[in-house]
Motif scaffolding. Structure first.
Motif, PDB file in Angstrom:
ATOM      1  N   PRO A  85       0.836  -1.211   0.000  1.00  0.00           N
ATOM      2  CA  PRO A  85       0.000   0.000   0.000  1.00  0.00           C
ATOM      3  C   PRO A  85       0.866   1.254   0.000  1.00  0.00           C
ATOM      4  O   PRO A  85       2.022   1.219   0.425  1.00  0.00           O
ATOM      5  CB  PRO A  85      -0.795  -0.128   1.301  1.00  0.00           C
ATOM      6  N   TYR A  86       0.285   2.359  -0.475  1.00  0.00           N
ATOM      7  CA  TYR A  86       0.996   3.627  -0.538  1.00  0.00           C
ATOM      8  C   TYR A  86       0.462   4.574   0.531  1.00  0.00           C
ATOM      9  O   TYR A  86      -0.736   4.573   0.827  1.00  0.00           O
ATOM     10  CB  TYR A  86       0.836   4.267  -1.923  1.00  0.00           C
ATOM     11  N   LEU A  87       1.351   5.353   1.089  1.00  0.00           N
ATOM     12  CA  LEU A  87       0.941   6.333   2.090  1.00  0.00           C
ATOM     13  C   LEU A  87       0.190   7.485   1.414  1.00  0.00           C
ATOM     14  O   LEU A  87       0.447   7.804   0.252  1.00  0.00           O
ATOM     15  CB  LEU A  87       2.165   6.850   2.839  1.00  0.00           C
ATOM     16  N   PRO A  88      -0.708   8.152   2.141  1.00  0.00           N
ATOM     17  CA  PRO A  88      -1.589   9.166   1.532  1.00  0.00           C
ATOM     18  C   PRO A  88      -0.921  10.525   1.366  1.00  0.00           C
ATOM     19  O   PRO A  88      -1.361  11.545   1.926  1.00  0.00           O
ATOM     20  CB  PRO A  88      -2.764   9.224   2.513  1.00  0.00           C
ATOM     21  N   PHE A  89       0.126  10.590   0.549  1.00  0.00           N
ATOM     22  CA  PHE A  89       0.840  11.853   0.369  1.00  0.00           C
ATOM     23  C   PHE A  89      -0.035  12.930  -0.259  1.00  0.00           C
ATOM     24  O   PHE A  89       0.072  14.110   0.085  1.00  0.00           O
ATOM     25  CB  PHE A  89       2.109  11.631  -0.461  1.00  0.00           C
ATOM     26  N   LEU A  90      -0.913  12.542  -1.193  1.00  0.00           N
ATOM     27  CA  LEU A  90      -1.789  13.549  -1.805  1.00  0.00           C
ATOM     28  C   LEU A  90      -2.739  14.142  -0.768  1.00  0.00           C
ATOM     29  O   LEU A  90      -2.980  15.350  -0.757  1.00  0.00           O
ATOM     30  CB  LEU A  90      -2.573  12.937  -2.961  1.00  0.00           C
ATOM     31  N   ARG A  91      -3.273  13.311   0.100  1.00  0.00           N
ATOM     32  CA  ARG A  91      -4.163  13.825   1.146  1.00  0.00           C
ATOM     33  C   ARG A  91      -3.400  14.732   2.095  1.00  0.00           C
ATOM     34  O   ARG A  91      -3.893  15.799   2.490  1.00  0.00           O
ATOM     35  CB  ARG A  91      -4.802  12.659   1.909  1.00  0.00           C
ATOM     36  N   TRP A  92      -2.204  14.323   2.472  1.00  0.00           N
ATOM     37  CA  TRP A  92      -1.398  15.172   3.348  1.00  0.00           C
ATOM     38  C   TRP A  92      -1.074  16.495   2.664  1.00  0.00           C
ATOM     39  O   TRP A  92      -1.115  17.557   3.289  1.00  0.00           O
ATOM     40  CB  TRP A  92      -0.101  14.459   3.727  1.00  0.00           C
ATOM     41  N   ALA A  93      -0.720  16.431   1.374  1.00  0.00           N
ATOM     42  CA  ALA A  93      -0.367  17.653   0.647  1.00  0.00           C
ATOM     43  C   ALA A  93      -1.530  18.633   0.635  1.00  0.00           C
ATOM     44  O   ALA A  93      -1.364  19.827   0.944  1.00  0.00           O
ATOM     45  CB  ALA A  93       0.057  17.302  -0.774  1.00  0.00           C
ATOM     46  N   MET A  94      -2.722  18.150   0.283  1.00  0.00           N
ATOM     47  CA  MET A  94      -3.878  19.038   0.231  1.00  0.00           C
ATOM     48  C   MET A  94      -4.321  19.466   1.624  1.00  0.00           C
ATOM     49  O   MET A  94      -4.832  20.573   1.812  1.00  0.00           O
ATOM     50  CB  MET A  94      -5.005  18.378  -0.545  1.00  0.00           C
TER      51      MET A  94
END
Length: 213
Positions: A85-94
């Motif tokens: 699985p991938y960590l939620p970098f897009l969610r963190w960024a936004m």
């Protein structure tokens, strides 16, 4: 170990050509997002990972450098690659209030524009004071050139990213400029132009994204 303040984190990260690209509070702690600075590429070319000829040099550099940085600052190193699985970098960024969805659908950053990328993050168990959030630069961009720059109109927030159309174009001679200098939509962003990448850096990343048959 008490977490350092944001200024100290930025100073230590900057020594490795990484900028603090935002931060978000989560589960009682703080996640600090790190991305390449304007001086990243010359340093990267001289790194042992780029010189050894092994695959994925930038990911390997990120693991080494951000891992060492995390250890020295009392944090946990997090990375946007290595899944699933991938960590939620897009969610963190936004969630950081410094990155938003652009009219073209891609993430836009208040400083890096459409050239934004994240090499990793530092997770601290303490809450670090973060600066006030920004406003998307797209709100004051009247021409929105990112919408018209793509030669095949492969990008839009409404319809998403037409990946097959993009790859098909890159297989043609007309796609040479995108392959050697980077995505035209990213380059068209007025904010991106003040955070321009070396064309060699863009060509390197494009070579991972697309290889002609």
């Amino acid at each position: 170990m008490t977490a350092p303040d944001l200024t100290a984190i930025a100073r230590r990260s900057g020594a490795s050509c990484l900028d603090v690209m935002g931060g978000v509070h989560e589960d009682g702690g703080t996640i600090i997002l790190l991305g390449p600075s304007r001086s990243f590429w010359p340093m990267m070319k001289a790194s042992p990972e780029m010189q050894d000829g092994a695959p994925d040099p930038i990911d390997r550099w990120s693991r080494r450098v951000i891992g060492d940085l995390a250890q020295s600052l009392g944090a946990e190193a997090l990375f946007p690659f290595g899944g699933p699985p991938y960590l939620p970098f897009l969610r963190w960024a936004m969630g950081s209030g410094r990155a938003w969805q652009s009219p073209a659908g891609m993430l836009v950053h208040d400083v890096a524009g459409l050239m934004v990328s994240y090499r990793g993050a530092l997770r601290f168990s303490d809450q670090i004071i973060l600066p006030p959030t920004s406003v998307s630069p797209c709100r004051t961009c009247p021409d929105q050139p990112c919408l018209s720059a793509c030669p095949v109109d492969a990008l839009s927030a409404a319809h998403g990213y037409d990946v097959p159309a993009c790859h098909a174009f890159l297989d043609t001679n007309a796609g040479d400029d995108c392959l050697t200098s980077g995505c035209k939509a990213r380059r068209a962003c007025p904010v991106s132009q003040s955070f321009a990448r070396d064309p060699e850096q863009s060509a390197f990343h494009m070579s991972y994204f697309h290889r002609r048959p």
